[in-house]
Design a protein around this motif. Structure first.
Motif, PDB file in Angstrom:
ATOM      1  N   ARG A  27       0.837  -1.198   0.000  1.00  0.00           N
ATOM      2  CA  ARG A  27       0.000   0.000   0.000  1.00  0.00           C
ATOM      3  C   ARG A  27       0.865   1.238   0.000  1.00  0.00           C
ATOM      4  O   ARG A  27       1.895   1.273   0.657  1.00  0.00           O
ATOM      5  CB  ARG A  27      -0.916  -0.016   1.215  1.00  0.00           C
ATOM      6  N   HIS A  28       0.420   2.226  -0.724  1.00  0.00           N
ATOM      7  CA  HIS A  28       1.098   3.522  -0.770  1.00  0.00           C
ATOM      8  C   HIS A  28       0.270   4.480   0.067  1.00  0.00           C
ATOM      9  O   HIS A  28      -0.844   4.814  -0.302  1.00  0.00           O
ATOM     10  CB  HIS A  28       1.214   3.986  -2.222  1.00  0.00           C
ATOM     11  N   CYS A  29       0.845   4.885   1.213  1.00  0.00           N
ATOM     12  CA  CYS A  29       0.124   5.719   2.170  1.00  0.00           C
ATOM     13  C   CYS A  29       0.786   7.096   2.265  1.00  0.00           C
ATOM     14  O   CYS A  29       1.950   7.257   1.930  1.00  0.00           O
ATOM     15  CB  CYS A  29       0.133   5.075   3.554  1.00  0.00           C
ATOM     16  N   GLN A  30       0.016   8.052   2.761  1.00  0.00           N
ATOM     17  CA  GLN A  30       0.544   9.391   2.986  1.00  0.00           C
ATOM     18  C   GLN A  30       0.056   9.877   4.348  1.00  0.00           C
ATOM     19  O   GLN A  30      -1.128   9.820   4.654  1.00  0.00           O
ATOM     20  CB  GLN A  30       0.090  10.343   1.886  1.00  0.00           C
ATOM     21  N   THR A  31       1.016  10.352   5.168  1.00  0.00           N
ATOM     22  CA  THR A  31       0.676  10.866   6.488  1.00  0.00           C
ATOM     23  C   THR A  31       0.176  12.298   6.376  1.00  0.00           C
ATOM     24  O   THR A  31       0.277  12.916   5.308  1.00  0.00           O
ATOM     25  CB  THR A  31       1.879  10.815   7.444  1.00  0.00           C
ATOM     26  N   ALA A  32      -0.325  12.847   7.474  1.00  0.00           N
ATOM     27  CA  ALA A  32      -0.866  14.208   7.480  1.00  0.00           C
ATOM     28  C   ALA A  32       0.193  15.241   7.105  1.00  0.00           C
ATOM     29  O   ALA A  32      -0.115  16.255   6.487  1.00  0.00           O
ATOM     30  CB  ALA A  32      -1.457  14.534   8.850  1.00  0.00           C
ATOM     31  N   CYS A  43      -3.289   1.613   5.806  1.00  0.00           N
ATOM     32  CA  CYS A  43      -2.798   2.976   6.023  1.00  0.00           C
ATOM     33  C   CYS A  43      -3.335   3.549   7.330  1.00  0.00           C
ATOM     34  O   CYS A  43      -2.607   4.214   8.073  1.00  0.00           O
ATOM     35  CB  CYS A  43      -3.175   3.876   4.849  1.00  0.00           C
ATOM     36  N   ALA A  44      -4.591   3.284   7.635  1.00  0.00           N
ATOM     37  CA  ALA A  44      -5.206   3.807   8.859  1.00  0.00           C
ATOM     38  C   ALA A  44      -4.484   3.300  10.110  1.00  0.00           C
ATOM     39  O   ALA A  44      -4.417   4.004  11.116  1.00  0.00           O
ATOM     40  CB  ALA A  44      -6.681   3.430   8.909  1.00  0.00           C
ATOM     41  N   ASP A  45      -3.921   2.094  10.052  1.00  0.00           N
ATOM     42  CA  ASP A  45      -3.175   1.554  11.188  1.00  0.00           C
ATOM     43  C   ASP A  45      -1.941   2.391  11.500  1.00  0.00           C
ATOM     44  O   ASP A  45      -1.417   2.345  12.612  1.00  0.00           O
ATOM     45  CB  ASP A  45      -2.731   0.110  10.924  1.00  0.00           C
ATOM     46  N   LEU A  46      -1.462   3.134  10.518  1.00  0.00           N
ATOM     47  CA  LEU A  46      -0.268   3.956  10.681  1.00  0.00           C
ATOM     48  C   LEU A  46      -0.609   5.433  10.838  1.00  0.00           C
ATOM     49  O   LEU A  46       0.281   6.287  10.784  1.00  0.00           O
ATOM     50  CB  LEU A  46       0.656   3.771   9.466  1.00  0.00           C
ATOM     51  N   GLY A  47      -1.886   5.730  10.983  1.00  0.00           N
ATOM     52  CA  GLY A  47      -2.306   7.122  11.102  1.00  0.00           C
ATOM     53  C   GLY A  47      -2.165   7.866   9.783  1.00  0.00           C
ATOM     54  O   GLY A  47      -1.922   9.074   9.754  1.00  0.00           O
ATOM     55  N   ALA A  48      -2.305   7.162   8.682  1.00  0.00           N
ATOM     56  CA  ALA A  48      -2.141   7.750   7.351  1.00  0.00           C
ATOM     57  C   ALA A  48      -3.379   7.441   6.513  1.00  0.00           C
ATOM     58  O   ALA A  48      -4.286   6.744   6.948  1.00  0.00           O
ATOM     59  CB  ALA A  48      -0.894   7.184   6.683  1.00  0.00           C
TER      60      ALA A  48
END
Length: 172
Positions: A27-32, A43-48
């Protein structure tokens, strides 16, 4: 009797069905704060959140090149990823196939240290060029020349090369 026929039919269908690959998804995630992450977790597990726009990379025409098709392309991408200071971009060039969690964490720690050091050069490593010259042998890796945090102590990392599925990848 019906159970035997039904069971035989199911076994025959399973035998004739094409083999399926396991669904391993990166998955390609992006944080705030805009940091991009590549992970096998939600991604939600990583706060992203799931990144919808494509990451910066090598564009060919109007589409993003998914992988390095040549060693020089890989060297350029590795140079760019290290200069960005983002270990996740370096990790996107790494061959993770078959690696377990503990080894992956060890490698990620190494990639983070590489991302934190100033880059001097990325070049092809050839047999016979261990002293920094340009050997005439075959290419066996990519040599990353950096300096440590003091700004003058040299640091060298040699990544090995792997070709898989038409793409070039680095490994330690």
């Amino acid at each position: 009797m019906h159970r035997v026929v039904l069971l035989s039919l199911l076994l025959l269908m399973a035998w004739l069905a094409p083999p399926r690959q396991a669904d391993a998804q990166v998955r390609h995630c992006q944080t705030a704060d805009g940091t991009r992450l590549y992970t096998d977790r939600q991604c939600a597990d990583l706060g992203a959140r799931e990144a919808r726009d494509p990451p910066t990379g090598q564009a060919t025409g109007n589409r993003l090149q998914a992988c390095a098709r040549s060693v020089p392309d890989l060297a350029y991408a590795l140079d760019d990823a290290i200069r960005s200071g983002d270990a996740n971009r370096i990790a996107g060039l790494y061959d993770w196939a078959g690696m377990g969690s503990s080894n992956a964490n060890r490698v990620l720690d190494q990639l983070q240290r590489i991302a934190e050091r100033p880059l001097v050069d990325v070049r092809e490593a050839r047999a016979g060029d261990e002293g920094g010259g340009s050997g005439a042998g075959p290419i066996f890796g990519l040599r990353v020349e950096q300096v440590l945090g003091d700004g003058y102590t040299p640091s060298r990392t040699v990544f090995g090369l792997r070709r898989r599925l038409g793409c070039w990848w680095v490994h330690l």
